[in-house]
Design a protein around this motif. Structure first.
Motif, PDB file in Angstrom:
ATOM      1  N   GLU A   1       0.810  -1.211   0.000  1.00 24.13           N
ATOM      2  CA  GLU A   1       0.000   0.000   0.000  1.00 24.13           C
ATOM      3  C   GLU A   1       0.848   1.267   0.000  1.00 24.13           C
ATOM      4  O   GLU A   1       0.534   2.242  -0.692  1.00 24.13           O
ATOM      5  CB  GLU A   1      -0.925  -0.027   1.214  1.00 24.13           C
ATOM      6  CG  GLU A   1      -1.829   1.178   1.358  1.00 24.13           C
ATOM      7  CD  GLU A   1      -2.653   1.107   2.626  1.00 24.13           C
ATOM      8  OE1 GLU A   1      -3.851   0.824   2.537  1.00 24.13           O
ATOM      9  OE2 GLU A   1      -2.077   1.323   3.721  1.00 24.13           O
ATOM     10  N   ASN A   2       1.943   1.258   0.754  1.00 25.95           N
ATOM     11  CA  ASN A   2       2.789   2.454   0.850  1.00 25.95           C
ATOM     12  C   ASN A   2       3.415   2.811  -0.492  1.00 25.95           C
ATOM     13  O   ASN A   2       3.589   3.988  -0.817  1.00 25.95           O
ATOM     14  CB  ASN A   2       3.879   2.243   1.899  1.00 25.95           C
ATOM     15  CG  ASN A   2       3.319   2.185   3.315  1.00 25.95           C
ATOM     16  OD1 ASN A   2       2.335   2.859   3.620  1.00 25.95           O
ATOM     17  ND2 ASN A   2       3.920   1.371   4.172  1.00 25.95           N
TER      18      ASN A   2
ATOM     19  N   GLN B   1      -8.713   2.856   3.589  1.00 24.54           N
ATOM     20  CA  GLN B   1      -9.174   4.185   3.175  1.00 24.54           C
ATOM     21  C   GLN B   1      -8.434   5.310   3.892  1.00 24.54           C
ATOM     22  O   GLN B   1      -7.972   6.271   3.267  1.00 24.54           O
ATOM     23  CB  GLN B   1     -10.677   4.291   3.436  1.00 24.54           C
ATOM     24  CG  GLN B   1     -11.354   5.474   2.772  1.00 24.54           C
ATOM     25  CD  GLN B   1     -11.884   5.145   1.393  1.00 24.54           C
ATOM     26  OE1 GLN B   1     -12.202   4.021   1.105  1.00 24.54           O
ATOM     27  NE2 GLN B   1     -11.964   6.153   0.540  1.00 24.54           N
ATOM     28  N   ASP B   2      -8.309   5.210   5.210  1.00 26.65           N
ATOM     29  CA  ASP B   2      -7.717   6.293   5.996  1.00 26.65           C
ATOM     30  C   ASP B   2      -6.264   6.563   5.609  1.00 26.65           C
ATOM     31  O   ASP B   2      -5.804   7.714   5.688  1.00 26.65           O
ATOM     32  CB  ASP B   2      -7.797   5.969   7.491  1.00 26.65           C
ATOM     33  CG  ASP B   2      -9.227   6.012   8.017  1.00 26.65           C
ATOM     34  OD1 ASP B   2     -10.113   6.515   7.283  1.00 26.65           O
ATOM     35  OD2 ASP B   2      -9.467   5.531   9.138  1.00 26.65           O
ATOM     36  N   ASN B   3      -5.544   5.524   5.215  1.00 22.58           N
ATOM     37  CA  ASN B   3      -4.139   5.708   4.860  1.00 22.58           C
ATOM     38  C   ASN B   3      -3.974   6.526   3.577  1.00 22.58           C
ATOM     39  O   ASN B   3      -2.963   7.201   3.387  1.00 22.58           O
ATOM     40  CB  ASN B   3      -3.453   4.347   4.696  1.00 22.58           C
ATOM     41  CG  ASN B   3      -3.355   3.593   6.002  1.00 22.58           C
ATOM     42  OD1 ASN B   3      -3.461   4.177   7.077  1.00 22.58           O
ATOM     43  ND2 ASN B   3      -3.156   2.285   5.930  1.00 22.58           N
ATOM     44  N   PHE B   4      -4.961   6.454   2.709  1.00 21.54           N
ATOM     45  CA  PHE B   4      -4.948   7.269   1.494  1.00 21.54           C
ATOM     46  C   PHE B   4      -5.449   8.685   1.788  1.00 21.54           C
ATOM     47  O   PHE B   4      -4.899   9.660   1.290  1.00 21.54           O
ATOM     48  CB  PHE B   4      -5.799   6.614   0.407  1.00 21.54           C
ATOM     49  CG  PHE B   4      -5.141   5.441  -0.269  1.00 21.54           C
ATOM     50  CD1 PHE B   4      -4.529   5.586  -1.510  1.00 21.54           C
ATOM     51  CD2 PHE B   4      -5.112   4.195   0.336  1.00 21.54           C
ATOM     52  CE1 PHE B   4      -3.911   4.516  -2.132  1.00 21.54           C
ATOM     53  CE2 PHE B   4      -4.500   3.112  -0.273  1.00 21.54           C
ATOM     54  CZ  PHE B   4      -3.891   3.264  -1.510  1.00 21.54           C
TER      55      PHE B   4
ATOM     56  N   LEU C   1      -9.727   7.004  -2.177  1.00 20.93           N
ATOM     57  CA  LEU C   1      -9.597   5.610  -2.600  1.00 20.93           C
ATOM     58  C   LEU C   1     -10.955   5.062  -3.039  1.00 20.93           C
ATOM     59  O   LEU C   1     -11.928   5.110  -2.288  1.00 20.93           O
ATOM     60  CB  LEU C   1      -9.050   4.766  -1.447  1.00 20.93           C
ATOM     61  CG  LEU C   1      -8.964   3.254  -1.667  1.00 20.93           C
ATOM     62  CD1 LEU C   1      -8.005   2.924  -2.803  1.00 20.93           C
ATOM     63  CD2 LEU C   1      -8.532   2.555  -0.378  1.00 20.93           C
ATOM     64  N   LYS C   2     -11.020   4.551  -4.266  1.00 21.33           N
ATOM     65  CA  LYS C   2     -12.253   3.985  -4.795  1.00 21.33           C
ATOM     66  C   LYS C   2     -11.975   2.611  -5.406  1.00 21.33           C
ATOM     67  O   LYS C   2     -10.842   2.298  -5.777  1.00 21.33           O
ATOM     68  CB  LYS C   2     -12.857   4.900  -5.876  1.00 21.33           C
ATOM     69  CG  LYS C   2     -13.309   6.266  -5.376  1.00 21.33           C
ATOM     70  CD  LYS C   2     -14.535   6.154  -4.484  1.00 21.33           C
ATOM     71  CE  LYS C   2     -15.046   7.537  -4.083  1.00 21.33           C
ATOM     72  NZ  LYS C   2     -16.227   7.446  -3.192  1.00 21.33           N
ATOM     73  N   PHE C   3     -13.044   1.820  -5.541  1.00 21.82           N
ATOM     74  CA  PHE C   3     -12.929   0.498  -6.144  1.00 21.82           C
ATOM     75  C   PHE C   3     -14.011   0.318  -7.203  1.00 21.82           C
ATOM     76  O   PHE C   3     -15.155   0.737  -7.007  1.00 21.82           O
ATOM     77  CB  PHE C   3     -13.084  -0.593  -5.080  1.00 21.82           C
ATOM     78  CG  PHE C   3     -12.041  -0.526  -4.002  1.00 21.82           C
ATOM     79  CD1 PHE C   3     -10.807  -1.119  -4.179  1.00 21.82           C
ATOM     80  CD2 PHE C   3     -12.297   0.152  -2.811  1.00 21.82           C
ATOM     81  CE1 PHE C   3      -9.833  -1.051  -3.188  1.00 21.82           C
ATOM     82  CE2 PHE C   3     -11.340   0.233  -1.817  1.00 21.82           C
ATOM     83  CZ  PHE C   3     -10.101  -0.370  -2.002  1.00 21.82           C
TER      84      PHE C   3
END
Length: 227
Positions: free
Chosen positions: A145-146, A172-175, A182-184
């Motif tokens: 993710e990072n 989500q929070d990390n983005f 963040l979407k999918f």
């Protein structure tokens, strides 16, 4: 997304709904994944085809993998596609494109697939910019993710869209803390006529464009939910 060979329509839904699509070529190769193989319809049954590779290893990056230098697989694959789809309604329109893509003279797997994706995007009238991850200046010590977040930052992105399978991988929070939404993409149930057979879903884009006009294919690209 990792470079996939003739991927399913959901892959192109991602491309169609992005300004920039990053071909993730500098991560480890995954054996028995979808990087060098996919499925088409042969005798009414999903058939798995693949690109033969040299010295394949999951310890190598995708862009360090090379294709077999024997071209017989190209001839065999083209023959299989031709025999399987010659009666499909858009065979005459699509087969020259498939032949051009498969015949491309390149042994580096990532570059070979990049060329295929570019040609398919041109056919589908998708103007999304395709970028190789290895060409982006970023922190290559990061993982998972990072690393994705860092790529988004380097490209000045304010939104990152991933396939629905990524919903279990990314938080989500990390983005959001980096001002990235963040979407999918969740594809709808896509069905179309395949000869007179029972429909076989989620085959390669080859199957989609053999049985659907360009206009209808572009309509299918919009059959998704963004969550």
């Amino acid at each position: 997304m990792q470079p996939y060979f003739f991927p399913y329509i959901g892959y192109f839904q991602l491309i169609a709904n992005s300004d920039v699509f990053v071909i993730y070529d500098d991560v480890n190769f995954i054996k028995k994944g979808w990087i060098n193989r996919n499925t088409i319809l042969v005798n009414n049954t999903p058939y798995l085809f693949s690109i033969p590779l040299q010295n394949v290893s999951q310890n190598k990056l995708i862009n360090e993998i090379f294709i077999s230098d024997l071209d017989k697989w190209k001839t065999d694959l083209l023959k299989t596609i031709s025999l399987s789809y010659k009666k499909a309604p858009f065979y005459q329109d699509v087969y020259p494109l498939i032949e051009k893509i498969i015949s491309f003279d390149e042994l580096n797997l990532a570059l070979y697939i990049q060329n295929s994706l570019q040609n398919l995007c041109e056919y589908l009238n998708l103007n999304t910019k395709l970028v190789m991850s290895s060409e982006i200046v970023k922190n290559n010590d990061l993982r998972g993710e990072n690393k994705i977040i860092d790529i988004c930052i380097q490209l000045g992105a304010n939104q990152y869209i991933n396939a629905i399978g990524g919903i279990e991988l990314y938080i989500q929070d990390n983005f959001q803390v980096k001002n990235i939404d963040l979407k999918f993409i969740k594809s709808e149930n896509i069905i179309y006529k395949q000869f007179k057979n029972e429909f076989k879903p989620w085959l390669s884009i080859i199957d989609v464009i053999m049985f659907n006009s360009l206009e209808d294919t572009r309509m299918l690209l919009n059959k998704f939910e963004l969550i």
